[in-house]
Enzyme design. Structure first.
Site, PDB file in Angstrom:
ATOM      1  N   LYS A  51       0.839  -1.171   0.123  1.00 37.22           N
ATOM      2  CA  LYS A  51      -0.069  -0.086   0.147  1.00 37.22           C
ATOM      3  C   LYS A  51       1.002   1.383   0.171  1.00 37.22           C
ATOM      4  O   LYS A  51       1.850   1.305   0.664  1.00 37.22           O
ATOM      5  CB  LYS A  51      -0.654  -0.097   1.255  1.00 37.22           C
ATOM      6  CG  LYS A  51      -2.148   0.904   1.440  1.00 37.22           C
ATOM      7  CD  LYS A  51      -2.808   0.677   2.547  1.00 37.22           C
ATOM      8  CE  LYS A  51      -3.943   1.708   2.784  1.00 37.22           C
ATOM      9  NZ  LYS A  51      -4.743   1.354   3.883  1.00 37.22           N
ATOM     10  N   SER A  80      -9.619   1.204   3.361  1.00 33.42           N
ATOM     11  CA  SER A  80      -8.627   2.038   2.182  1.00 33.42           C
ATOM     12  C   SER A  80      -7.607   0.958   1.455  1.00 33.42           C
ATOM     13  O   SER A  80      -7.033   1.833   0.653  1.00 33.42           O
ATOM     14  CB  SER A  80      -8.092   2.919   3.171  1.00 33.42           C
ATOM     15  OG  SER A  80      -7.179   2.480   4.025  1.00 33.42           O
ATOM     16  N   SER A 129      -9.546  -1.491   7.284  1.00 32.17           N
ATOM     17  CA  SER A 129      -9.015  -1.093   6.074  1.00 32.17           C
ATOM     18  C   SER A 129      -8.191  -2.198   5.506  1.00 32.17           C
ATOM     19  O   SER A 129      -7.862  -2.253   4.192  1.00 32.17           O
ATOM     20  CB  SER A 129      -7.944  -0.055   6.070  1.00 32.17           C
ATOM     21  OG  SER A 129      -8.844   1.386   6.367  1.00 32.17           O
TER      22      SER A 129
END
Length: 523
Positions: A114, A189, A213
């Protein structure tokens, strides 16, 4: 690592557009073609065996994944930045293997991470145009440990900008789309990481979980996602939302792969003092015990409060109820818990993000950004360093996130009475959860990872089911529970006491092996 936790030069970047196209990759040489295999839905464990047997090289894997990224990611939007040195790094790792210098089970395996985790050789942008020029001076501890274990960082992935919500849209990467239905969001996310793994653009990924997330995108893309105990995995070099809630965890196609990534990354890190709690709490390997019949005799508490009624919640409920029945068929004893006490519901609302975000982000930027990009640092006081106020003043953020950033500039100084109350509620939640599990002699709690299947892009959905783990700091694992009639993935979540990851993974593995719900997109 040089920082304390206070809290590609892209190959194909088109800075300023709403998506980064992955096109015109150099064709692999004829030599690189040798050993390329079909990597579709290959697990880390499978790739490790192929590498060990000499059936494929790391260079061959890199080429295979780059081909898939080139072919599929323009429609998915999972990748923000490719590592332009990936092939060269793969050749180096292949040479180490040829010399018998193996670093572990991840040696030569490509992974994605990420883009809120620092990489010294690639931008770290949090998905924001405002930070498109940010290049941290070193790796986050998690990234450094992956590399030390022999993994190869193939790419950085899109996220909901600054990890602020669950839909995975950013000013730098645009909207990431669900590979099971491109009209729907993938969760967030960490949606870019999840989509990359689900679509076999990489075999595994790291994401971050502040409140769902990792687990929500895992549920929405038919993956395993682990939120570790707060304190088990270092957050050094990770752009924060809230230091008392943030964790880093794996997204994988199997529980076994999640265990492999945890083995490589968790444990005490002096740069993140919260990880002192992990001392003496990390097993030799999270693989140990996965094959035991963990569900036999296990007592799982069914959190009925987390089975909603609105929207498509009944579709999720039916699959999660079937998952609980499947656990019972494997020998587990489900315990219906009924409504949670009001005091626990109140304590499970103790979100610290709005209190901690400015303090923790400014501390992170001071270390990782070192005042850059210079074009922003002068926009707000203080004029000599980059802060949240500068990012908010830049306007280079998607509107929904920008409004939040602006609202949180000049947050009240900590501590303050309101913030202190959220910490008291956190401690109360921990005590209540511990007491609930002791009262009913439970090995885990079970409930839907998120109350509905993925909604269409632009349609909001509730994500309150993330709270029990996120606000307490307890660990949780989301594992595939099957598909709705129209092919949308659903996840079931298991929550345990602090540092119970070995038992949670064993329960999840037993269920996973009995049901086999992992199915790649298009099948």
């Amino acid at each position: 690592m040089r920082r304390r936790f206070a809290v590609l030069a892209s190959v194909v970047a088109t800075v300023g557009s709403t998506a980064l196209a992955v096109t015109a990759l150099p064709a692999p040489s004829a030599q690189a073609e040798t050993g390329i295999v079909d990597v579709a839905d290959r697990s880390v464990a499978e790739l490790g065996e192929l590498l060990a047997d000499g059936e494929v090289t790391s260079r061959g894997l890199v080429d295979a994944y780059l081909r898939r990224i080139e072919a599929q990611d323009p429609d998915l939007g999972a990748i923000l930045t490719l590592n332009p040195r990936a092939r060269a790094e793969a050749v180096r790792l292949d040479a180490e293997r040829a010399r018998g210098e193996l670093r572990g089970p991840l040696h030569g395996v490509p992974v994605v991470v990420k883009d809120n985790m620092d990489t010294h050789d690639l931008p770290t942008t949090s998905g924001s145009l405002a930070l498109r020029g940010m290049r941290p001076p070193d790796d986050a501890t998690q990234i450094a440990r992956l590399r030390e274990a022999g993994a190869l960082v193939l790419a950085k992935t899109n996220l909901h900008e600054y990890a602020m919500s669950i839909y995975t849209e950013s000013s730098l990467g645009g909207q990431t789309r669900n590979p099971y239905d491109a009209a729907r969001h993938p969760g967030g996310s960490s949606g870019g990481s999840a989509v990359a793994v689900a679509a076999s653009l990489a075999p595994a990924a790291l994401g971050t979980d502040t409140c769902g997330s990792v687990r929500i995108p895992a549920a929405h893309t038919n993956l395993v996602g682990v939120r570790p105990t707060l304190g088990l995995s270092s957050r050094d070099g990770v752009a924060p939302l809230a230091g008392t809630q943030d964790t880093v965890g794996p997204l994988t196609t199997s529980v076994e792969d999640a265990a492999l990534l945890l083995d490589a990354t968790v444990g005490h890190d002096p740069a993140d003092p919260v990880t002192e709690a992990a001392l003496g709490r990390v097993p030799d390997s999270y693989l140990d015990g996965l094959d035991r019949p963990a569900l036999t005799g296990a007592r799982v508490g069914v959190v009925t409060d987390y089975f909603d009624t609105g929207g498509r919640a009944p579709d999720t409920n039916a699959l999660v109820r079937r998952a609980i029945d499947d656990m019972a068929a494997q020998g587990a004893e489900p315990v219906e818990l009924g409504p949670l006490p009001d005091v626990m519901v109140a304590a499970a609302g103790a979100n610290r993000v709005r209190h901690e975000f400015e303090r923790d982000l400014d501390a992170y930027l001071a270390e990782s950004a070192r005042g850059r990009p210079l074009r922003l640092a002068h926009l707000a006081e203080p004029r000599d360093r980059l802060t949240l106020a500068d990012l908010a003043a830049s306007g280079e953020v998607i509107p929904s996130v920008l409004s939040t950033l602006r609202a949180w500039v000049d947050s009240p100084a900590l501590p303050n009475p309101e913030y202190d109350e959220t910490l008291r509620q956190r401690d109360r939640l921990r005590a209540l959860l511990t007491g609930l599990m002791a009262e009913h002699d439970l090995d885990a709690l079970v409930y839907p990872s998120i109350s509905e299947p993925p909604t269409p892009i632009g349609v909001e959905q509730s994500y309150r089911n993330c709270r029990l783990a996120a606000y307490s700091g307890f660990p949780a694992v989301s594992v595939p529970a099957g598909f709705t009639a129209d092919g949308l993935p659903v996840g079931v979540e298991l929550l345990g006491l602090p540092f119970s990851e070995p038992d949670l993974l064993a329960l999840a593995h037993d269920y996973e092996q009995a049901t086999g719900h992992r199915t790649p997109p298009g099948h």
